[in-house]
Design a protein around this motif. Structure first.
Motif, mmCIF file in Angstrom:
data_model
loop_
_atom_site.group_PDB
_atom_site.id
_atom_site.type_symbol
_atom_site.label_atom_id
_atom_site.label_comp_id
_atom_site.label_asym_id
_atom_site.label_seq_id
_atom_site.Cartn_x
_atom_site.Cartn_y
_atom_site.Cartn_z
ATOM 1 N N TRP A 163 0.858 -1.190 0.000
ATOM 2 C CA TRP A 163 0.000 0.000 0.000
ATOM 3 C C TRP A 163 0.889 1.232 0.000
ATOM 4 C CZ3 TRP A 163 -5.292 -0.179 -0.323
ATOM 5 C CH2 TRP A 163 -5.869 -1.451 -0.172
ATOM 6 N N GLN A 164 0.517 2.220 -0.784
ATOM 7 C CA GLN A 164 1.322 3.436 -0.830
ATOM 8 C C GLN A 164 0.498 4.609 -1.330
ATOM 9 O OE1 GLN A 164 4.440 2.293 -3.759
ATOM 10 N NE2 GLN A 164 3.754 4.080 -4.888
ATOM 11 N N PHE A 165 1.138 5.775 -1.331
ATOM 12 C CA PHE A 165 0.556 6.998 -1.871
ATOM 13 C C PHE A 165 0.944 7.127 -3.342
ATOM 14 C CE2 PHE A 165 1.584 8.411 2.628
ATOM 15 C CZ PHE A 165 0.286 8.288 3.101
ATOM 16 N N PRO A 166 0.190 7.909 -4.111
ATOM 17 C CA PRO A 166 0.592 8.185 -5.497
ATOM 18 C C PRO A 166 1.950 8.883 -5.537
ATOM 19 C CG PRO A 166 -1.682 8.844 -5.120
ATOM 20 C CD PRO A 166 -1.093 8.529 -3.772
ATOM 21 N N GLN A 167 2.766 8.505 -6.484
ATOM 22 C CA GLN A 167 4.060 9.156 -6.675
ATOM 23 C C GLN A 167 4.539 8.892 -8.092
ATOM 24 O OE1 GLN A 167 6.517 6.845 -3.765
ATOM 25 N NE2 GLN A 167 7.756 6.378 -5.560
ATOM 26 N N GLY A 168 5.475 9.696 -8.558
ATOM 27 C CA GLY A 168 6.023 9.456 -9.879
ATOM 28 C C GLY A 168 7.063 10.485 -10.254
ATOM 29 N N GLY A 169 7.662 10.268 -11.391
ATOM 30 C CA GLY A 169 8.754 11.106 -11.863
ATOM 31 C C GLY A 169 8.320 12.503 -12.276
ATOM 32 N N ILE A 170 9.295 13.385 -12.270
ATOM 33 C CA ILE A 170 9.107 14.766 -12.703
ATOM 34 C C ILE A 170 9.683 14.873 -14.111
ATOM 35 C CG2 ILE A 170 9.686 17.185 -12.247
ATOM 36 C CD1 ILE A 170 10.200 16.274 -9.279
ATOM 37 N N ASP A 171 8.878 15.338 -15.047
ATOM 38 C CA ASP A 171 9.358 15.523 -16.411
ATOM 39 C C ASP A 171 10.317 16.713 -16.481
ATOM 40 O OD1 ASP A 171 7.769 13.404 -17.269
ATOM 41 O OD2 ASP A 171 6.101 14.714 -17.852
ATOM 42 N N ALA A 172 11.236 16.695 -17.427
ATOM 43 C CA ALA A 172 12.210 17.781 -17.585
ATOM 44 C C ALA A 172 11.489 19.117 -17.692
ATOM 45 C CB ALA A 172 13.063 17.539 -18.823
#
Length: 163
Positions: free
Chosen positions: A36-45
């Motif tokens: 289980w986790q929170f939403p997360q993801g990469g940052i685009d340039a």
């Protein structure tokens, strides 16, 4: 600590229900109990951090009705464990460096659509408590989740208050 350039830039989102509980997603195709986790993801340039957080929230949950409550200062980092394989490890990253945002969910629950993006990150979701999140996440991210829980505690409900 190593150079922050060794870490993949990332944003995370803690989405708060108006009553102070938080949105938790169960990672698709991931065995429990720490899935289980929170939403997360990469940052685009060149992408603004808050814009990246809102994009990731929409992609992973379908939710767009959210008001900013706060954000963490500086980077929160975690290292990938040696046994972890995959594209991020293959690109030479030691781990991730994250900026976290707290948002209050202002919409209706029908807004949640875990298939909003091509490859769903989550196969289930629930409202839970911020304080329980560090115990639900994979152990290598636990210290990061503890820092996030501490930073956003003023927005959170507690189990005793809800009982």
């Amino acid at each position: 600590m190593s150079d922050l350039a060794d870490y993949r830039p990332n944003v995370g989102v803690v989405l708060f229900h108006p009553d102070g509980r938080v949105w938790l997603g169960r990672r698709a195709n991931t065995e429990g109990p720490h899935n289980w986790q929170f939403p997360q993801g990469g940052i685009d340039a060149g992408e603004d951090f808050e814009a990246a957080a809102r994009r990731e929230l929409a992609e992973e949950t379908g939710a767009t009705s959210a008001t900013r409550l706060g954000r963490t200062e500086g980077w929160i980092t975690y290292d990938y464990p040696p046994e972890l394989s995959g594209p991020k490890r293959g690109r030479g990253f030691r781990g991730q460096k994250q900026v976290w945002f707290a948002f209050r969910f202002d919409g209706q629950e029908a807004e949640f659509d875990l298939a909003a993006h091509d490859e769903p990150e989550f196969d289930a979701w629930r409202w839970g408590y911020l304080a329980e999140a560090p115990e639900l996440i994979v152990p290598f991210k636990r210290a990061a989740y503890e820092a996030v829980a501490k930073a956003f505690a003023p927005f959170a409900a507690t189990k005793s208050a809800a009982a």
